[in-house]
Design a protein around this motif. Sequence first.
Motif, PDB file in Angstrom:
ATOM      1  N   ASP A 121       0.830  -1.215   0.000  1.00 16.25           N
ATOM      2  CA  ASP A 121       0.000   0.000   0.000  1.00 16.25           C
ATOM      3  C   ASP A 121       0.860   1.259   0.000  1.00 16.25           C
ATOM      4  O   ASP A 121       0.576   2.215  -0.709  1.00 16.25           O
ATOM      5  N   GLU A 122       1.903   1.254   0.798  1.00 18.25           N
ATOM      6  CA  GLU A 122       2.718   2.467   0.957  1.00 18.25           C
ATOM      7  C   GLU A 122       3.726   2.645  -0.168  1.00 18.25           C
ATOM      8  O   GLU A 122       3.934   3.766  -0.635  1.00 18.25           O
ATOM      9  N   PHE A 123       4.361   1.571  -0.601  1.00 18.32           N
ATOM     10  CA  PHE A 123       5.488   1.703  -1.529  1.00 18.32           C
ATOM     11  C   PHE A 123       5.237   1.127  -2.915  1.00 18.32           C
ATOM     12  O   PHE A 123       6.074   1.293  -3.803  1.00 18.32           O
ATOM     13  N   GLY A 124       4.117   0.461  -3.102  1.00 17.50           N
ATOM     14  CA  GLY A 124       3.855  -0.213  -4.372  1.00 17.50           C
ATOM     15  C   GLY A 124       4.434  -1.618  -4.317  1.00 17.50           C
ATOM     16  O   GLY A 124       5.456  -1.861  -3.670  1.00 17.50           O
ATOM     17  N   ALA A 125       3.782  -2.541  -5.005  1.00 15.19           N
ATOM     18  CA  ALA A 125       4.152  -3.958  -4.917  1.00 15.19           C
ATOM     19  C   ALA A 125       5.595  -4.216  -5.349  1.00 15.19           C
ATOM     20  O   ALA A 125       6.295  -4.994  -4.708  1.00 15.19           O
ATOM     21  N   GLY A 126       6.041  -3.598  -6.394  1.00 13.79           N
ATOM     22  CA  GLY A 126       7.399  -3.835  -6.876  1.00 13.79           C
ATOM     23  C   GLY A 126       8.462  -3.297  -5.941  1.00 13.79           C
ATOM     24  O   GLY A 126       9.376  -4.022  -5.531  1.00 13.79           O
ATOM     25  N   TYR A 127       8.346  -2.031  -5.566  1.00 12.20           N
ATOM     26  CA  TYR A 127       9.370  -1.409  -4.732  1.00 12.20           C
ATOM     27  C   TYR A 127       9.345  -1.949  -3.308  1.00 12.20           C
ATOM     28  O   TYR A 127      10.387  -2.016  -2.646  1.00 12.20           O
ATOM     29  N   ALA A 128       8.179  -2.366  -2.811  1.00 14.92           N
ATOM     30  CA  ALA A 128       8.081  -2.890  -1.446  1.00 14.92           C
ATOM     31  C   ALA A 128       9.037  -4.054  -1.245  1.00 14.92           C
ATOM     32  O   ALA A 128       9.730  -4.134  -0.229  1.00 14.92           O
ATOM     33  N   HIS A 129       9.116  -4.937  -2.212  1.00 15.80           N
ATOM     34  CA  HIS A 129       9.978  -6.120  -2.079  1.00 15.80           C
ATOM     35  C   HIS A 129      11.454  -5.750  -2.235  1.00 15.80           C
ATOM     36  O   HIS A 129      12.315  -6.335  -1.567  1.00 15.80           O
ATOM     37  N   VAL A 130      11.740  -4.781  -3.084  1.00 17.32           N
ATOM     38  CA  VAL A 130      13.127  -4.306  -3.213  1.00 17.32           C
ATOM     39  C   VAL A 130      13.567  -3.669  -1.899  1.00 17.32           C
ATOM     40  O   VAL A 130      14.653  -3.965  -1.385  1.00 17.32           O
ATOM     41  N   LEU A 131      12.734  -2.815  -1.358  1.00 16.83           N
ATOM     42  CA  LEU A 131      13.039  -2.137  -0.103  1.00 16.83           C
ATOM     43  C   LEU A 131      13.223  -3.139   1.034  1.00 16.83           C
ATOM     44  O   LEU A 131      14.187  -3.057   1.802  1.00 16.83           O
ATOM     45  N   ALA A 132      12.320  -4.106   1.121  1.00 14.32           N
ATOM     46  CA  ALA A 132      12.385  -5.092   2.197  1.00 14.32           C
ATOM     47  C   ALA A 132      13.633  -5.964   2.120  1.00 14.32           C
ATOM     48  O   ALA A 132      14.120  -6.442   3.136  1.00 14.32           O
ATOM     49  N   GLY A 133      14.159  -6.120   0.934  1.00 10.95           N
ATOM     50  CA  GLY A 133      15.330  -6.959   0.775  1.00 10.95           C
ATOM     51  C   GLY A 133      16.651  -6.233   0.779  1.00 10.95           C
ATOM     52  O   GLY A 133      17.706  -6.861   0.808  1.00 10.95           O
ATOM     53  N   SER A 134      16.600  -4.894   0.780  1.00 10.96           N
ATOM     54  CA  SER A 134      17.867  -4.167   0.660  1.00 10.96           C
ATOM     55  C   SER A 134      18.129  -3.132   1.749  1.00 10.96           C
ATOM     56  O   SER A 134      19.288  -2.878   2.075  1.00 10.96           O
ATOM     57  N   ALA A 135      17.107  -2.530   2.306  1.00  7.65           N
ATOM     58  CA  ALA A 135      17.306  -1.485   3.310  1.00  7.65           C
ATOM     59  C   ALA A 135      17.627  -2.110   4.666  1.00  7.65           C
ATOM     60  O   ALA A 135      16.878  -2.949   5.170  1.00  7.65           O
ATOM     61  N   VAL A 136      18.742  -1.703   5.247  1.00  4.11           N
ATOM     62  CA  VAL A 136      19.159  -2.218   6.554  1.00  4.11           C
ATOM     63  C   VAL A 136      18.504  -1.375   7.643  1.00  4.11           C
ATOM     64  O   VAL A 136      18.617  -0.149   7.647  1.00  4.11           O
ATOM     65  N   LEU A 137      17.837  -2.056   8.552  1.00  6.61           N
ATOM     66  CA  LEU A 137      17.062  -1.400   9.598  1.00  6.61           C
ATOM     67  C   LEU A 137      17.759  -1.557  10.949  1.00  6.61           C
ATOM     68  O   LEU A 137      17.779  -2.654  11.523  1.00  6.61           O
ATOM     69  N   ALA A 138      18.318  -0.490  11.458  1.00  3.99           N
ATOM     70  CA  ALA A 138      19.023  -0.539  12.743  1.00  3.99           C
ATOM     71  C   ALA A 138      18.100  -0.971  13.874  1.00  3.99           C
ATOM     72  O   ALA A 138      18.518  -1.691  14.788  1.00  3.99           O
ATOM     73  N   ALA A 139      16.839  -0.570  13.806  1.00  2.00           N
ATOM     74  CA  ALA A 139      15.893  -0.848  14.885  1.00  2.00           C
ATOM     75  C   ALA A 139      15.573  -2.330  15.053  1.00  2.00           C
ATOM     76  O   ALA A 139      15.026  -2.727  16.081  1.00  2.00           O
ATOM     77  N   VAL A 140      15.912  -3.145  14.067  1.00  2.00           N
ATOM     78  CA  VAL A 140      15.662  -4.589  14.174  1.00  2.00           C
ATOM     79  C   VAL A 140      16.974  -5.368  14.061  1.00  2.00           C
ATOM     80  O   VAL A 140      17.044  -6.448  13.486  1.00  2.00           O
ATOM     81  N   GLY A 141      18.016  -4.783  14.605  1.00  2.00           N
ATOM     82  CA  GLY A 141      19.290  -5.478  14.696  1.00  2.00           C
ATOM     83  C   GLY A 141      20.180  -5.389  13.483  1.00  2.00           C
ATOM     84  O   GLY A 141      21.015  -6.265  13.261  1.00  2.00           O
TER      85      GLY A 141
END
Length: 73
Positions: free
Chosen positions: A12-32
Amino acid sequence: MRNSDFWRLMDDEFGAGYAHVLAGSAVLAAVGGRTAEEALRAGVHPRSVWLAVCELQDVPPERRLGRDRPIKD
């Protein structure tokens, strides 16, 4: 929150294509220091992962609950 809710919010927020790219590439400090996909696989609660993505991407608080959807009868 379930994993399916996490992915619905991401799409919903990022679009189906970019959501998966973001989820697989952006490093999130808040989750270790993991990506969203890594964090979910490691058992981090999907809500924590979603909020970490929101913080990193500056998603405004009013959009963090996702789109309004009609109630199913």
